[in-house]
Scaffold this motif. Sequence first.
Motif, mmCIF file in Angstrom:
data_model
loop_
_atom_site.group_PDB
_atom_site.id
_atom_site.type_symbol
_atom_site.label_atom_id
_atom_site.label_comp_id
_atom_site.label_asym_id
_atom_site.label_seq_id
_atom_site.Cartn_x
_atom_site.Cartn_y
_atom_site.Cartn_z
ATOM 1 N N LYS A 41 -4.580 -2.957 -7.612
ATOM 2 C CA LYS A 41 -5.913 -3.557 -7.479
ATOM 3 C C LYS A 41 -6.988 -2.490 -7.332
ATOM 4 O O LYS A 41 -8.078 -2.620 -7.855
ATOM 5 N N VAL A 95 0.863 -1.177 0.000
ATOM 6 C CA VAL A 95 0.000 0.000 0.000
ATOM 7 C C VAL A 95 0.902 1.231 0.000
ATOM 8 O O VAL A 95 1.795 1.356 0.846
ATOM 9 N N TYR A 154 -3.445 0.452 -3.706
ATOM 10 C CA TYR A 154 -3.447 -0.885 -3.113
ATOM 11 C C TYR A 154 -2.974 -1.867 -4.194
ATOM 12 O O TYR A 154 -3.631 -2.039 -5.218
ATOM 13 N N ARG A 158 -4.179 6.896 -2.555
ATOM 14 C CA ARG A 158 -3.604 5.680 -1.975
ATOM 15 C C ARG A 158 -3.767 4.531 -2.961
ATOM 16 O O ARG A 158 -4.851 4.299 -3.500
#
Length: 516
Positions: free
Chosen positions: A140, A100, A153, A151
């Motif tokens: 993802k 992350v 992932y 952010r």
Amino acid sequence: MSFITRRTALKGMLATSALPLAPTLVLGQSETPKSGGKLAYAQLSANRRSADATNSRHPYFVVDSNVRLQWNCLTWVNPQLGWELEAAKRVEPTDKSLAVWEAELKEGILFHNGKEMTSEDVVASFDYHRQNAPFARQIKRIEAVSKYVARFYLDSGNSEFPYVLAEYNSVIMPAAPLATIGMDGIGSGPFRIVESDPNRSLFMEKFEKYFAGPAYLDRIEIYNREGQQEAALNGLRSGQFDAVLSIDARAALDLSKDPDLQIEAAKGGYSFVLQLPKVPGTPMDDKRVRQAMAFAVDRDAIVRVAYGGKFGWKGNDSHLVVTDPSFVPRPGGRDVARAKALLAEAGFASGVDLGTLYWSPQLPEAGRYFQVLQQSLAEAGIKVKLEERPNDGYIQFRTGDADLSKGNYHKFAMTAVGSRNPGISLFRMRNAYVESGYWRGPGHDRYMALYGQAMVEPVAATRKAIYAQMQDILFDEVPALLPAGGDNFLVHRKNVKAMPYHPQVWSIRFEKTWKA
């Protein structure tokens, strides 16, 4: 230990993977930059994707892959192949899983339409990239944490993720539906597109509100002259062009004698890949035949003939370039006797015919390169017929309907690959990729297991040791052949100033270029 401390420590360890920053250009008293003027240049290795009137302004399809003139990415790869911040002021993992990552934008970056760049644009751009760019498929999902923070992932840890954010297919576009995003050609770079002719030319003008300060030049014109080096150089001599990009090493040697011209070089720019289809029951499915090819090819002769001896470099059958600190030279030299012995062991004591090797004139020296390769393989009893294919449609031709579930393999063909970080370069040998020839077996599995370890290793020195083990496997298995590579060269008139080249052609930034 607090979360902030862990994150700061991780950031420090990851930062060691970046090489020293590009040197700062120091101008003498007589070299004070001037604003204004037009730069027209020809590109000999342009974007080979097909473009038409509907998509010719999209960053994936512009006539030339130098997208950093029109768009920004969150990060940038400098000429020493280390990453730096660009549109982002912070890129770091949120924890030690390295799966992350957060990117915080610099505030006040404007697109060419006057809209400020926000995390909404980052999310929309990467929603598109995740579906259309190979390196972004590891993402993802992505979310906007705040106006300027996004952010990411990932499907697994990636210690070198900031390099992915610098890819030419990772530009930030104004948010729009997936079907239309990017089609208007609007970016945030130092130049904005004003006219495009699919597969032929691209005209740009200075963007006065560029966040890093306006460029010196008022206008840049790019002309696609792929496979037309002599015509492009004639245009340079006649005054049609101010510069020609991606000239070959022999032309660079010749033109360096002209007092009105200047050569700019970037070491370790690219290499040719021979994708070896491992169709079950065929010679190239036998590791010994591939090993014989690696021992038979005369890498020194390729460097001497294709690159004039002074330039170019010997490849090690990995996608790493020679200037990468993780590059391990292939042990030993050319060994024709060993190649013949391996062929005999594989049941080809009288030699082997591997059929037709297809190539395209993607770069000016390709013809010389593959003639030397053909001749040196023949000396070991490995027969290869050469067939030149046109640049138009070449990617589709060499790949074909590559679907192993249907028994469909790609062609025995070449392609050119540019310089990238080890995490991206070494991943190109995975089983599910055409450039590895759909390599499989225990060697491949060990290779990918090591790759997985490297991707979650935050310490650069430890990753480098793992990458060396991976290259040892490639020396033994030879899933693809990468015999030699070239340096990037451009030539420009002496009145063009501060026009450096880059090992990654798509990462060049000419906002500091000016004309005397």
